[in-house]
Design an enzyme around this catalytic site. Structure first.
Site, short mmCIF file in Angstrom:
data_model
loop_
_atom_site.label_atom_id
_atom_site.label_comp_id
_atom_site.label_asym_id
_atom_site.label_seq_id
_atom_site.Cartn_x
_atom_site.Cartn_y
_atom_site.Cartn_z
N LYS A 199 1.00 -1.15 0.04
CA LYS A 199 0.00 0.06 0.04
C LYS A 199 0.77 1.28 0.11
O LYS A 199 0.72 1.97 -0.85
CB LYS A 199 -0.86 0.15 1.25
CG LYS A 199 -1.80 -1.16 1.40
CD LYS A 199 -2.74 -0.93 2.40
CE LYS A 199 -2.07 -0.94 3.86
NZ LYS A 199 -1.72 -2.02 4.47
N ARG A 217 11.47 -2.42 10.66
CA ARG A 217 10.38 -1.72 11.80
C ARG A 217 10.38 -2.52 12.91
O ARG A 217 10.30 -3.74 12.72
CB ARG A 217 9.14 -1.65 11.00
CG ARG A 217 8.68 -0.23 10.21
CD ARG A 217 7.68 -0.39 9.34
NE ARG A 217 6.52 -0.71 10.04
CZ ARG A 217 4.95 -0.77 9.30
NH1 ARG A 217 5.11 -0.10 8.23
NH2 ARG A 217 4.15 -1.15 10.03
P1 AMP Z 1 0.98 0.31 9.20
O1 AMP Z 1 2.06 1.23 9.01
O2 AMP Z 1 -0.36 0.72 8.40
O3 AMP Z 1 1.14 -1.11 9.07
O4 AMP Z 1 0.52 0.38 10.76
C1 AMP Z 1 1.38 0.27 11.80
C2 AMP Z 1 0.66 0.26 13.13
O5 AMP Z 1 -0.01 1.27 13.31
C3 AMP Z 1 -0.83 -0.80 13.16
O6 AMP Z 1 -0.34 -2.39 13.30
C4 AMP Z 1 -1.42 -0.37 14.03
O7 AMP Z 1 -1.23 -0.49 15.38
C5 AMP Z 1 -1.38 1.26 14.06
N1 AMP Z 1 -2.42 1.71 13.08
C6 AMP Z 1 -2.16 2.17 11.82
N2 AMP Z 1 -3.31 2.64 11.32
C7 AMP Z 1 -4.31 2.46 12.09
C8 AMP Z 1 -5.50 2.52 11.97
N3 AMP Z 1 -6.30 3.03 10.83
N4 AMP Z 1 -6.24 2.22 13.29
C9 AMP Z 1 -5.55 1.75 13.89
N5 AMP Z 1 -4.46 1.56 14.30
C10 AMP Z 1 -3.62 1.87 13.05
#
Ligand code: AMP
Length: 214
Positions: A14, A161
Site C-alpha cells: 500500500k 520496523r
Molecule cells: P501500518 O504502518 O499501516 O502497518 O501500521 C502500523 C501500526 O499502526 C498498526 O499495526 C496499528 O497498530 C497502527 N495503525 C495504523 N493505522 C491504524 C488505524 N487506521 N487504526 C488503528 N491503528 C492503526
C-alpha cells in the site's frame, strides 16, 4: 481531484503504491501508520498512548486515529485529493470517515484492494527494510538496495520496523482478517470497491490500480 482508499493486509504494498499514485494524481498520501510512528518518535501524548498497541500489532483505539485523520484531512493540501493508506482499518473507522466527508460535501471516489495471499506476506514483512529519510521500502531478497543498509533514493539509513518481527506480524495479520476485511464489504455495498492483484512488478500493479480507479 481524487479521494482514494487503499485497502490491503500488512505487506501488500500500500505504501509503495500510494507514493506512486500521489505523484501521478498530484494528491497527498495520508498513511496513518507513518503518522503514528512519527508521533512515537517525537514522544507526543498520542505517540506514547499508541506505542503499546503498535508494538503488539493491535489497532490503536478508533477515537485517537479518527481524530488524527480528521485533523489531517482538514489541512489545505488535502483539498486537491488524498490517498488514505492504512485507514479505515475497521468498519467503525469507515463509518466515521463517511460522516466527516459528508459534513463537508466530499466523498470517496474509489476503494482499491491490493490482494496478496497470506503465505507471501510473512516473507515480505520479515525482509522489509524502510528508509528513515524518505520512507522508501526495500526487501533484503526481492528488492535489495544497491548498497546494504542505504536507501537508493536519498542515501538515508534503512531499518527494520519494530513491528516487522515474526510474533507481531502474526497478530497484525489476524487483526487484518478480523477487523479490516469487513471494510471491503462496506465499500462493495457502496459500489466503490475494486480488487487488484498485488503480485508482479511495481509498475504492473500501478497500471492495474490506475485502470481500476478509472
Ligand atoms: P501500518 O504502518 O499501516 O502497518 O501500521 C502500523 C501500526 O499502526 C498498526 O499495526 C496499528 O497498530 C497502527 N495503525 C495504523 N493505522 C491504524 C488505524 N487506521 N487504526 C488503528 N491503528 C492503526
Amino acid at each position: 481531484m481524487k479521494s482514494l482508499i487503499l485497502i490491503g493486509p500488512p505487506g501488500a504494498g500500500k505504501g509503495t503504491q500510494s507514493k506512486v499514485l500521489c505523484e501521478k494524481y498530484g494528491i497527498v498520501q495520508i498513511a496513518t501508520g507513518d503518522i503514528l510512528r512519527a508521533n512515537v518518535k517525537e514522544n507526543t501524548a498520542l505517540g506514547i498512548e499508541a506505542k503499546g498497541y503498535m508494538d503488539k500489532g493491535q489497532l490503536v483505539p478508533d477515537k485517537l486515529v479518527v481524530d488524527m485523520v480528521v485533523g489531517r484531512l482538514g489541512q489545505d493540501d488535502c483539498k486537491q485529493g488524498f490517498i488514505l493508506d492504512g485507514f479505515p482499518r475497521n468498519v467503525g473507522q469507515a463509518e466515521a470517515l463517511e460522516g466527516v466527508l459528508n459534513d463537508c460535501n466530499r466523498k470517496i471516489d474509489a476503494a482499491i484492494g491490493i490482494v496478496v495471499e497470506s503465505k507471501d506476506l510473512v516473507d515480505r514483512l520479515t525482509g522489509r527494510r524502510v528508509c528513515r529519510g524518505c520512507g522508501a521500502s526495500f526487501h533484503v531478497s526481492y528488492n535489495p538496495p544497491k548498497a546494504e543498509g542505504v536507501c537508493d533514493l536519498c542515501s538515508g539509513e534503512l531499518y527494520q520496523r519494530d513491528d516487522d518481527t515474526s510474533s507481531t506480524i502474526e497478530s497484525r495479520l489476524e487483526v487484518y482478517e478480523r477487523e479490516t476485511r469487513p471494510v471491503i464489504d462496506f465499500y462493495i455495498e457502496k459500489g466503490l470497491y475494486s480488487p487488484v492483484e498485488g503480485v508482479g512488478t511495481m509498475e504492473t500493479i500501478t497500471k492495474e490500480i490506475v485502470k481500476a480507479i478509472g
